[in-house]
Design a protein around this motif. Structure first.
Motif, short mmCIF file in Angstrom:
data_model
loop_
_atom_site.label_atom_id
_atom_site.label_comp_id
_atom_site.label_asym_id
_atom_site.label_seq_id
_atom_site.Cartn_x
_atom_site.Cartn_y
_atom_site.Cartn_z
N ASN A 47 1.02 -0.97 -0.14
CA ASN A 47 0.06 -0.34 0.21
C ASN A 47 0.81 1.18 0.01
OD1 ASN A 47 -2.29 -1.45 -0.18
ND2 ASN A 47 -2.50 -1.41 2.42
N GLU A 48 1.75 1.06 0.93
CA GLU A 48 2.99 2.20 0.44
C GLU A 48 3.52 2.51 -0.49
OE1 GLU A 48 7.26 4.18 3.24
OE2 GLU A 48 5.60 1.71 3.92
N MET A 49 3.65 1.56 -0.81
CA MET A 49 4.61 1.69 -2.65
C MET A 49 3.82 2.65 -3.70
SD MET A 49 5.01 -0.71 -5.01
CE MET A 49 3.30 -1.60 -5.06
N LEU A 330 1.71 -2.88 -10.49
CA LEU A 330 0.72 -3.55 -9.33
C LEU A 330 -0.35 -3.60 -9.91
CD1 LEU A 330 0.16 -1.26 -7.30
CD2 LEU A 330 -1.00 0.09 -8.13
N GLU A 331 -0.65 -4.10 -11.01
CA GLU A 331 -1.33 -5.29 -11.32
C GLU A 331 -0.48 -6.56 -10.49
OE1 GLU A 331 -2.89 -5.39 -14.84
OE2 GLU A 331 -3.91 -2.91 -13.94
N SER A 332 0.51 -7.24 -11.66
CA SER A 332 1.23 -8.38 -10.65
C SER A 332 1.32 -8.03 -9.23
CB SER A 332 2.79 -8.07 -11.53
OG SER A 332 2.95 -8.80 -11.59
N THR A 333 1.35 -7.49 -8.93
CA THR A 333 1.81 -7.27 -7.18
C THR A 333 0.56 -7.64 -6.44
OG1 THR A 333 3.41 -5.26 -7.48
CG2 THR A 333 2.37 -5.58 -5.29
N THR A 441 11.35 7.84 -6.56
CA THR A 441 12.00 7.14 -5.81
C THR A 441 11.27 5.42 -5.88
OG1 THR A 441 10.40 6.84 -3.72
CG2 THR A 441 12.40 8.30 -4.03
N SER A 442 13.07 4.51 -5.50
CA SER A 442 12.17 3.14 -6.14
C SER A 442 11.30 2.64 -4.92
CB SER A 442 13.70 2.31 -5.82
OG SER A 442 13.74 1.96 -4.26
N ALA A 443 10.49 1.36 -6.05
CA ALA A 443 9.08 1.04 -4.82
C ALA A 443 9.86 -0.96 -4.80
CB ALA A 443 8.02 1.35 -5.59
N SER A 444 9.92 -0.91 -3.27
CA SER A 444 10.27 -2.54 -2.09
C SER A 444 9.56 -2.82 -1.57
CB SER A 444 11.47 -2.42 -2.82
OG SER A 444 12.19 -1.88 -2.21
N VAL A 445 9.19 -3.93 -1.39
CA VAL A 445 8.57 -3.91 0.31
C VAL A 445 9.61 -4.77 0.73
CG1 VAL A 445 7.07 -5.32 1.43
CG2 VAL A 445 6.29 -4.38 -1.48
#
Length: 490
Positions: A47-49, A330-333, A441-445
């Protein structure tokens, strides 16, 4: 003796069995609490990403839409280090080598080109220019004064960016070693004129401490939060940059990766302390409107075919392409998270069943082992309700202790359990995307797996409930034993 004290005594007098049962239950319960903790961490990070990228894309899009009348100009890498005299411009056609006949010569060879741009100015650190990328060639500022006289150009803001680092790193690739300097901070010099500061976005606007730079100021700097931490300096402090002291007047919050290491000062100060007087690394050309941008771009390219020109529309196109890729990822995520949730539910069901069965079989064995004892209790007047309550309390006691131990284990082992039991969703492939001065910024969980108070309480409650459910049948069976039959049991 009350049923509570008897329950405690019965559990304590079988220490080895009770310990083994508690260990088995506590491991099961620690896994049961770790799975939702890991799932919640992944969900929060996802969600944060999504929120961060969505917000960044929106803000960047608005910024670019507002800057559609802006043109960014920098030296093309094809012509880095070479130039020509203002009174002898290159022909408008032909190959690069035809246009720049001396492009094979060293930039230190100034014969016939006393006013060449290129080289590395007065700087003495190879590759020090261009911020994080360090691939920008400095330009002789005087040779580009003619851009401001182009029709429909309102003003031009020149910039000098110089990277500084205190250490180097050697990388070996394909049998060859390369040494690169690690960037500690980036000096960005901008003209501090009233027109630029008050009318154009040449300085950061999100000041969190102190104030912004003012017109005609020298000897002062504006730091990013990253800079402030690196130097250990706050507003009002003195920071030494390349052996020159500057006063920190403000600290700003970075909104992009490209800004995290950048400190701002006046252009003249930046040129002076880096030894690059008269040199710049880029220009921002502001036009009267977005409608005239294309014509101005053509005029700039005609005057200076050696430069790279980027418009707001091109940056907007890049952003739209990134938006499309972001939506796909995002759909894949989300699909990955749905699969992870399904896996988590299945694992929790397995753990709950396993925990209940452990309690059930242990208490059934206990009832069988203590059949004669149960018969004696009933013979001296204990009611079915009392016998049943005693066994339920023993189950609750075992489950309660196991629940506490399980929570303690999970506090330390939850990240390990969740990473082993849940599908990996730690990286969604959204790396930093630079767009001519803008970056996402990079988005990673990577949110840490932690146990909330609510989750701990739910787990303890669940442990007690499983203790009751697992004990009900054995306790009911114990209560139904007849004294006469019990006394015959061997």
């Amino acid at each position: 003796m009350g049923i509570v004290s008897r329950a405690v005594k019965n559990v304590s007098r079988r220490k080895i069995r009770a310990s083994l049962v508690i260990i088995a239950l506590s491991i099961s319960l620690s896994i049961m609490i770790s799975i939702p903790a890991g799932l919640m961490a992944n969900q929060e990070a996802t969600n944060e990403m999504a929120n961060n990228l969505g917000s960044t894309i929106t803000d960047t899009s608005e910024s670019i839409n507002q800057a559609l009348s802006q043109i960014d100009v920098s030296m093309s890498s094809r012509f880095g280090g070479f130039g020509f005299r203002p009174d002898n411009p290159p022909p408008s056609s032909g190959s690069p080598n035809d246009q720049f006949p001396n492009s094979g010569r060293s930039s230190s060879d100034n014969s016939g080109f006393p006013d060449r741009f290129g080289g590395f100015g007065g700087g003495d650190i190879l590759g020090q220019f261009g911020g994080l990328s360090r691939d920008t060639t400095p330009m002789n500022q005087s040779l580009y004064a003619d851009i401001s006289s182009i029709k429909n150009v309102v003003t031009v803001a020149v910039t000098l960016e110089v990277s500084e680092g205190s250490s180097s790193q050697t990388i070996t690739m394909m049998g060859q070693s390369f040494t690169t300097q690690i960037t500690d901070y980036i000096i960005k010099g901008v003209p501090l004129t009233s027109e630029l500061i008050y009318n154009y976005n040449v300085l950061p606007s999100n000041i969190v401490k102190g104030r912004n730079l003012q017109p005609s100021e020298t000897g002062v700097v504006l730091l990013s939060q990253n800079n402030s931490a690196f130097f250990g300096i706050g507003v009002g402090g003195i920071v030494n940059i390349l052996d020159v002291d500057f006063t920190v007047v403000g600290i700003y919050e970075s909104t992009t990766v490209a800004d995290e290491l950048v400190l701002y000062m006046s252009l003249s100060d930046a040129q002076s302390i880096t030894g690059n007087e008269g040199y710049i690394t880029s220009l921002k050309v502001y036009t009267t409107s977005s409608d005239v941008v294309n014509s101005v771009v053509e005029d700039i390219r005609t005057l200076h075919p050696e430069v790279t020109v980027t418009t707001g529309q091109e940056r907007l196109n890049q952003l739209e392409a990134m938006q499309s890729r972001y939506n796909e990822v995002l759909e894949s995520t989300q699909a990955s998270m749905a699969a992870t949730q399904a896996t988590a539910i299945q694992e929790i069901i397995v753990v709950v069943v396993a925990t209940s069965l452990i309690v059930l079989f242990v208490m059934l064995y206990t009832v069988r082992e203590r059949t004669k004892e149960i018969g004696t209790l009933k013979a001296i007047g204990f009611s079915n309700k009392t016998v049943m309550s005693q066994f339920i309390l023993e189950g609750l006691l075992l489950s309660g202790i196991a629940g506490i131990v399980g929570v303690v284990i999970a506090i330390f082992a939850a990240p390990t359990f969740s990473s082993l039991l849940l599908p990996s969703v730690s990286n969604f492939g959204l790396n930093t995307v630079g767009m001519s001065g803008s970056a996402v910024t990079s988005a990673s969980v990577a949110n840490p797996v932690s146990l909330s108070v609510e989750l701990i309480l739910v787990t303890l409650g669940g442990a007690m409930l499983l203790g009751v459910l697992g004990t009900l049948y054995p306790a009911w069976r114990a209560a139904k034993i007849r004294p006469a039959e019990a006394m015959k049991y061997e």
